[in-house]
Design an enzyme around this catalytic site. Structure first.
Site, PDB file in Angstrom:
ATOM      1  N   CYS A  73      25.801 -15.317 -14.820  1.00  0.00           N
ATOM      2  CA  CYS A  73      26.455 -16.005 -16.200  1.00  0.00           C
ATOM      3  C   CYS A  73      27.727 -16.190 -16.022  1.00  0.00           C
ATOM      4  O   CYS A  73      28.178 -15.059 -15.023  1.00  0.00           O
ATOM      5  CB  CYS A  73      25.173 -15.891 -16.708  1.00  0.00           C
ATOM      6  N   ALA A  74      28.238 -15.979 -17.342  1.00  0.00           N
ATOM      7  CA  ALA A  74      29.522 -16.430 -17.607  1.00  0.00           C
ATOM      8  C   ALA A  74      29.394 -14.818 -17.351  1.00  0.00           C
ATOM      9  O   ALA A  74      30.720 -14.860 -17.019  1.00  0.00           O
ATOM     10  CB  ALA A  74      30.109 -16.760 -18.504  1.00  0.00           C
TER      11      ALA A  74
END
Length: 376
Positions: A73-74
């Protein structure tokens, strides 16, 4: 079944060694399409996190049963939650420590070779962003070229080699990433060099890197020679090291050429770019090893992870060096361009010392892939 944190270093090593890796990317579809973790044998599945909040059961048939699944994910948090869900379903799961932000910042130092008089040359591969920087070592002295903002990676590596950084150079004013050159120069007492034509608005002192400038480094007298090679910027300057290596900045890449439009002068600089590529570089030895400031795709990496090819080989294989029709060339480098780098205007102003964003703002400015090249 428990989950584990995979460090960016491990993922980078898998990419360099062309190992297999299955990645479940839980960012939104637009972010995934714009930029993702690349590897020759990496497989991807993009399912946004919000589509998985109620469980991962519906996607299990799309995932490998025995192979480890790396969730990305980020920043990290969402990937931990999804990895835990997968583990509860009996799957072998890991999450990328620090997420895509950490992937973007990871640097891999690799030795390129020995120089003629006993020196050494190292390449730092920023594998998640495509940036390349260089450390030239001679005796107990070093010169650093095109450093990124992750300054500790360079200073720590120099300390491991027991060398002092005496010179820091930028081949041009970068527009896709924030330079760490001035910060390292201030911390080490090194001289900071920048092409004067790129630094007309600079809010700091620097040494002008000009055509014909020569820096002699260390006890073995490694010669670093500057060659003005405009086209990507007005001041773009290539660097010849020890008569063996040609650092081309963002003028020439392994599989593409530089773009002339990031300062709003595409039409004016297209001719300069052609002159550099088709005349100035043509006069150089084809045996020079080209070392660019960026790479675009993983296929440009050699088997050992380095990015380097002889100039003569590029004139045979790089399409951007074989366009005989000048108008066709001009169309390629001014009209058929990919999107511009994220926040490139702000990055240029930061590198000129006009803006002073904090560390988190700098990370946000750099998010996304490298977009310095014209792709033919």
């Amino acid at each position: 079944m428990s989950i584990r944190a995979m460090l960016p270093q491990e993922a980078a090593e898998k990419a360099i060694r062309k190992e297999q890796l299955f990645i479940l990317d839980v960012r939104n579809a637009a972010d995934f399409a714009d930029w993702r973790i690349e590897g020759k044998r990496f497989q991807h599945l993009n399912i946004p996190y919000f589509d998985l909040i109620d469980g991962v059961e519906e996607i299990l048939t799309q995932l490998p049963e025995e192979e480890e699944i790396l969730v990305v994910c980020a920043k990290e948090g969402s990937s931990i939650m999804i990895a835990e869900m997968l583990a509860e379903q009996g799957r072998k799961a890991a999450y990328l420590k620090g997420g895509m932000k950490a992937w973007s910042e990871h640097l891999v130092p690799l030795k390129l070779g020995d120089l003629m008089d006993g020196g050494e040359l190292y390449q730092f591969v920023r594998i998640g962003k495509g940036c390349l920087s260089y450390l030239v070592v001679s005796g107990n002295e070093a010169a650093l070229i095109d450093a990124t903002r992750m300054t500790e990676a360079y200073t720590d590596f120099a300390a491991q080699l027991n060398v002092s950084i005496k010179h820091v150079l930028d081949t041009h004013l970068h527009a896709d990433h924030i330079s760490g050159g001035r910060k390292i120069a201030e911390a080490t007492g090194a001289r900071y060099w920048l092409p004067a034509k790129d630094a007309k608005e600079a809010a700091f002192q620097y040494e002008p890197l000009e055509d014909g400038s020569e820096l002699l480094l260390g006890s073995s007298v490694i010669r670093i020679e500057a060659l003005h090679s405009p086209g990507h910027t007005a001041g773009s300057t290539s660097i010849v090291i020890d008569g063996q290596y040609l650092l081309t900045g963002d003028i020439l890449f392994i599989d593409s050429i530089g773009r002339p439009d990031l300062a709003g002068h595409a039409e004016d600089w297209a001719g300069d770019l052609r002159e550099t590529l088709y005349s100035k570089y043509k006069e150089l030895s084809g045996e020079l090893v080209v070392l660019p400031a960026h790479f675009m795709i993983m296929d440009e990496l050699n088997a050992d992870g380095t990015v380097a090819k002889k100039l003569g080989e590029l004139y045979e294989r790089n399409h951007g060096l074989s366009i005989r029709n000048e108008e066709e060339f001009r169309m390629l480098v001014t009209k058929s361009l990919p999107p511009q780098p994220n926040a490139y205007r702000e990055i240029r102003q930061t590198n000129m010392g006009i803006l002073m964003p904090d560390a988190e703002q700098q990370r946000e400015m750099e998010i996304g892939p490298n977009r310095c090249a014209v792709r033919s």
